[in-house]
Write an enzyme that holds these catalytic residues in place. Sequence first.
Site, short mmCIF file in Angstrom:
data_model
loop_
_atom_site.label_atom_id
_atom_site.label_comp_id
_atom_site.label_asym_id
_atom_site.label_seq_id
_atom_site.Cartn_x
_atom_site.Cartn_y
_atom_site.Cartn_z
N THR A 65 18.95 -27.50 -4.20
CA THR A 65 17.62 -27.83 -4.69
C THR A 65 16.91 -28.83 -3.78
OG1 THR A 65 18.39 -27.46 -6.95
CG2 THR A 65 16.32 -28.64 -6.70
N LYS A 87 35.90 -25.35 -8.00
CA LYS A 87 34.61 -25.92 -8.39
C LYS A 87 34.57 -26.17 -9.89
CE LYS A 87 29.67 -25.27 -7.52
NZ LYS A 87 28.67 -24.39 -6.86
N GLY A 143 19.20 -30.11 -9.27
CA GLY A 143 18.22 -31.10 -8.86
C GLY A 143 18.43 -32.47 -9.49
N SER A 168 30.51 -21.99 -13.63
CA SER A 168 29.12 -21.54 -13.70
C SER A 168 28.68 -21.41 -15.15
CB SER A 168 28.97 -20.19 -13.00
OG SER A 168 27.69 -19.65 -13.24
#
Length: 206
Positions: free
Chosen positions: A185, A88, A136, A50
């Site tokens: 998104t 991740k 996005g 993150s």
Amino acid sequence: AKKHLPVDFTVGMNLGKNKVTKDEDAALDYAKVAESFLDCADYFVINVSSPNTPGLRSLQNPKFLVPIVRSVHEVIQKEARLIPLYVKLAPELDEKVLKEIVFALKGENIAGLVLTNTLSGSYIYRGTEYSGGYSGRPLTELSLQRLKEVRSMTSLPIMSVGGIMTVQDARERFAAGATQIQIYTGWIYGEPFFVRKLLRDLSKSL
């Protein structure tokens, strides 16, 4: 608790560390948060990518990542049911670093990888600079490229996420080797029925 949720309701828990925790102590944080959600998680995701937690991405290093994975596995083993564990990673990792991570995780009994997190960046709004993650369309190509690179390195399941805005984007991910996809998104811009439309259209071609 899990017993209060519908039988077919899947809950994925994204695990992170406190921003003030040192890298050397990160494994303890991940284990503690995993233990807190043992009764409701269907799968865990170790998030070391993150851009919103300062310094978190330094954990994308086998020196820190392997102990984190092992500490969460120790917690999972306390539960009678199977709870898969994913890792991740960030979209900015180059192929060399990705290969080191994939090699280090071989034999660590992870269920798969999540590729990728959001892009790290900053922007100015009304004179104030903010930093965080970009999602996005700006993430589409980079996330797809990471998927292709990692698929060539491992047969592990890969959950592809980032920049999936259309049915065609989803098809490309599966064609590139994704076993699952996640949408955030794309769902926002595609409105509430986007997932239903996506599943219907994908079922015609998969």
